[in-house]
Scaffold this motif. Structure first.
Motif, mmCIF file in Angstrom:
data_model
loop_
_atom_site.group_PDB
_atom_site.id
_atom_site.type_symbol
_atom_site.label_atom_id
_atom_site.label_comp_id
_atom_site.label_asym_id
_atom_site.label_seq_id
_atom_site.Cartn_x
_atom_site.Cartn_y
_atom_site.Cartn_z
ATOM 1 N N THR A 90 37.295 -12.257 77.571
ATOM 2 C CA THR A 90 36.147 -12.140 76.917
ATOM 3 C C THR A 90 36.005 -11.144 76.038
ATOM 4 O O THR A 90 36.463 -9.877 76.643
ATOM 5 N N PRO A 91 35.283 -11.136 75.177
ATOM 6 C CA PRO A 91 34.914 -9.428 74.426
ATOM 7 C C PRO A 91 34.277 -8.568 75.429
ATOM 8 O O PRO A 91 33.439 -8.851 76.267
ATOM 9 N N VAL A 92 34.478 -7.229 75.091
ATOM 10 C CA VAL A 92 34.158 -6.217 76.003
ATOM 11 C C VAL A 92 33.066 -5.304 75.671
ATOM 12 O O VAL A 92 32.863 -5.316 74.209
ATOM 13 N N VAL A 93 32.147 -4.827 76.279
ATOM 14 C CA VAL A 93 31.349 -3.822 75.761
ATOM 15 C C VAL A 93 32.223 -2.417 75.970
ATOM 16 O O VAL A 93 32.436 -1.971 77.017
ATOM 17 N N TYR A 94 32.569 -1.711 74.876
ATOM 18 C CA TYR A 94 33.405 -0.485 74.804
ATOM 19 C C TYR A 94 32.526 0.429 74.818
ATOM 20 O O TYR A 94 31.785 0.857 74.156
ATOM 21 N N ILE A 95 32.785 1.436 75.836
ATOM 22 C CA ILE A 95 32.041 2.855 76.059
ATOM 23 C C ILE A 95 32.966 3.862 76.140
ATOM 24 O O ILE A 95 33.803 3.912 76.721
ATOM 25 N N ALA A 96 32.582 4.824 75.052
ATOM 26 C CA ALA A 96 33.765 5.819 74.835
ATOM 27 C C ALA A 96 33.104 7.136 74.758
ATOM 28 O O ALA A 96 32.031 7.228 74.288
#
Length: 257
Positions: A90-96
């Protein structure tokens, strides 16, 4: 909670930790030469609510060492390979954080179907040295040259070569219309070591990231004067609150489809 483990990515061992939760998945991308410990201050709390994956890029943390120069495109491809290896479907919440924003921006443009939201914390930008040059071009060139030398002399990870290339990175609409939050520090320094940390530069830094975030229809900028480059360590509650808000934005958007 799961303990740190290793998985093979392109034949090399990559260190990661997967909380194994259900529902929304968060992918945490560390900054600079940092490993996944960059997120220790907020990982345990987030792992109680979501499936959270943090990892150390090859060459960092306890992942395999590397003997080549990596670009943000190559790192983005390896983040994709990691998600495949961990069977994230599933699509992720990308935190960088910091340099990790280079990778997250490339990933979001390269694999739009795999990102449902984006958060950049004190993101490095291809335009940051432009702030120094706008204040004092001659002094800026001296300081930039010295910082480059210090980076190389200090044995920094090879992503710094990618960082100093200052190539254009994807913006909206190359990155699709997804919820985006940028957290940037405008805290003033008592004794700025570089032009980049002067009061004028801090103001310009905040404006740069506010403008970038607001080019997204679902963009939000959060400027803090309570921490410097590591809001996730200095203001963990604030960062967690913004992550929860971003996730809720995703859930609300899904419910309206």
């Amino acid at each position: 909670m799961a303990q740190p483990a290793k998985v093979l990515v392109n034949g090399l061992e990559m260190e990661y930790e997967d909380s194994g939760g259900e529902g929304i998945t968060l992918l945490l991308e560390a900054g600079g030469s940092a490993g996944m410990d960059d997120w220790q201050s907020i990982y345990p709390a987030l792992a109680k609510q979501y499936r959270v994956i943090r990892y150390s890029r090859l060459g960092n943390g306890r992942s395999a060492p590397i003997e080549k120069n990596y670009s943000s495109e190559e790192y983005a491809d390896e983040a994709k390979a990691l998600l495949q290896a961990l069977k994230v479907d599933t699509p992720v919440v990308y935190i960088a954080h910091s340099y990790g924003a280079y990778i997250a921006r490339v990933f979001a443009a390269r694999y739009p179907q795999d990102v449902v939201a984006l958060m950049l914390v004190e993101p490095a930008s291809e335009h940051d040295v432009d702030i120094m040059r706008a204040i004092d071009l001659v002094q800026a060139e001296k300081e930039i040259a010295q910082v480059k030398l210090d980076d190389m002399r200090g044995g920094m990870s090879n992503q710094y070569l990618d960082f100093w290339a200052k190539r254009p990175l994807p913006d909206y609409p190359a990155i699709p219309d997804i919820p985006v939050t940028v957290i940037a520090s405008v805290k003033k320094y008592d004794d700025p070591p570089l032009l980049f940390f002067t009061d004028e530069a801090r103001k310009m830094w905040g404006e740069l990231h506010s403008h970038w975030a607001k080019t997204f229809p679902q963009g939000r900028a959060v400027l803090t004067d309570q921490s410097y480059h590591y809001p996730q360590k200095d203001e963990p509650d604030m960062v967690i609150k913004e992550i929860v808000r971003l996730v809720q934005q995703v859930i609300t958007a899904k419910s309206h489809k």
